[in-house]
Scaffold this active site. Structure first.
Site, PDB file in Angstrom:
ATOM      1  N   SER A 169      56.233  65.120  10.541  1.00  0.00           N
ATOM      2  CA  SER A 169      56.993  66.381  10.517  1.00  0.00           C
ATOM      3  C   SER A 169      57.548  66.808  11.867  1.00  0.00           C
ATOM      4  O   SER A 169      58.272  67.794  11.938  1.00  0.00           O
ATOM      5  CB  SER A 169      56.130  67.512   9.959  1.00  0.00           C
TER       6      SER A 169
ATOM      7  N   LYS B  62      61.208  67.558  12.149  1.00  0.00           N
ATOM      8  CA  LYS B  62      61.849  68.855  11.913  1.00  0.00           C
ATOM      9  C   LYS B  62      62.401  69.491  13.187  1.00  0.00           C
ATOM     10  O   LYS B  62      63.187  70.430  13.107  1.00  0.00           O
ATOM     11  CB  LYS B  62      60.873  69.784  11.192  1.00  0.00           C
TER      12      LYS B  62
ATOM     13  N   SER C  81      55.808  74.351   8.454  1.00  0.00           N
ATOM     14  CA  SER C  81      56.320  72.990   8.273  1.00  0.00           C
ATOM     15  C   SER C  81      56.862  72.792   6.863  1.00  0.00           C
ATOM     16  O   SER C  81      56.608  71.787   6.210  1.00  0.00           O
ATOM     17  CB  SER C  81      55.224  71.948   8.570  1.00  0.00           C
TER      18      SER C  81
ATOM     19  N   LYS D 171      55.877  71.618  17.709  1.00  0.00           N
ATOM     20  CA  LYS D 171      55.805  71.180  16.314  1.00  0.00           C
ATOM     21  C   LYS D 171      54.693  70.170  16.106  1.00  0.00           C
ATOM     22  O   LYS D 171      54.529  69.231  16.875  1.00  0.00           O
ATOM     23  CB  LYS D 171      57.137  70.561  15.872  1.00  0.00           C
TER      24      LYS D 171
END
Length: 306
Positions: free
Chosen positions: A68, A71, A129, A243
């Site tokens: 993720s 992202k 997320s 992140k």
């Protein structure tokens, strides 16, 4: 007012998440100060953002899956769109919810028919997320007559942005990190450069440094409550993002940054075990020549684990 339940989906069965709050005490030995921090991550990199100079790396140019942390580029592709209207309202489709249900992905628990702004979707993308938020943004900012065409177009834009930024060892085959063919990879060095670019956008910085947020839908009496999956926020002095990511092939990943005395340091960890947060603290402490005792922020039981 109807309150949207906190998201409960998790990132697949093989998700690797930090457990409850732990105290991390990180002494720095003379040898470590000379050679760099000792971390268990397979790939890692530290970047002095202001000088745009590498400080230290471990297999920094080896391509690895990024889960993720993908992202970050999703957000950058949206924010770098010419004339982007952050207040543009997007109607949530049932297909976005079906997608996260089908894939077992992390979710912002977006409700069908709700209208949220692009800015709100960026919070839903980066804090819990939300793969449903990623889908909504890709569908909105891609071009084509169908959702499939639009999301494919958006992924192509992600790859063009990577090329424009000189990220030669980065490729995307998804808008959220759920890679179907394994062609979703980066290197710690490339990821740090992307993060540095992203932090140059004030909206991105505001979003990723929020430990939690409340966002009200524009057309219904519903408020979304989203917690940031990044446990460094509120735990490590000066942490400003960025992140998390966890996947079966990618392992535990973390793109992170801190700012102290006007100096911003960006770090990347790819394919770590349960040590990504202690490793991140070690790396930042090494960069700042400090020694921290950190008690990681605990997430609510209902928060996403990524």
């Amino acid at each position: 007012m109807e309150r949207s339940a906190r998201p409960v989906r998790r990132w697949g069965a093989a998700a690797v998440a930090s457990a409850a709050a732990v105290a991390v005490v990180l002494p720095t030995t003379t040898a470590e100060a000379a050679s760099g921090p000792s971390v268990s991550a397979k790939g890692a990199f530290l970047l002095d953002s202001g000088k745009n100079s590498g400080l230290w790396g471990k297999d920094a140019d080896t391509r690895r899956q990024m889960a993720s942390t993908t992202k970050v580029m999703t957000a950058v592709t949206v924010l770098d769109t010419k004339g982007v209207d952050l207040d543009k309202k997007v109607t949530i489709k049932q297909s976005y919810r079906d997608y996260v249900a089908r894939t077992g992905a992390s979710t912002a628990d977006l409700r069908t028919g709700d209208k949220l702004t692009v800015r709100q979707l960026l919070y839903g993308l980066m804090l819990p997320s939300g793969c449903d938020a990623a889908y909504a943004l890709a569908d909105t900012f891609g071009s084509g007559d169908t959702e499939a065409a639009r999301t494919a177009s958006f992924i192509a834009k992600m790859n063009k942005k990577a090329a424009d930024l000189g990220l030669k060892n980065t490729k995307y085959d998804s808008f959220d990190g759920i890679s179907r063919a394994g062609n979703n990879f980066t290197t710690p060095r490339d990821s740090a450069q992307l993060a540095r670019h992203a932090l140059g956008n004030s909206t991105f910085r505001t979003v990723v440094k929020a430990s939690a947020t409340r966002q009200k839908a524009a057309n219904v009496n519903r408020t979304y409550y989203w917690d940031n999956t990044n446990k460094l926020l509120g735990s490590y002095k000066g942490a400003i993002g960025i992140k998390t990511g966890t996947g079966t092939s990618a392992g535990a990943c973390l793109v992170f940054a801190a700012e102290r005395n006007g100096r911003t340091v960006v770090g990347v960890i790819l394919n770590d075990g349960a040590n990504r947060y202690p490793d991140a603290v070690k790396m930042l402490d090494w960069a700042y020549r400090t020694k921290s005792s950190v008690k990681l922020r605990q997430l609510p039981e209902s928060a996403q684990k990524d």
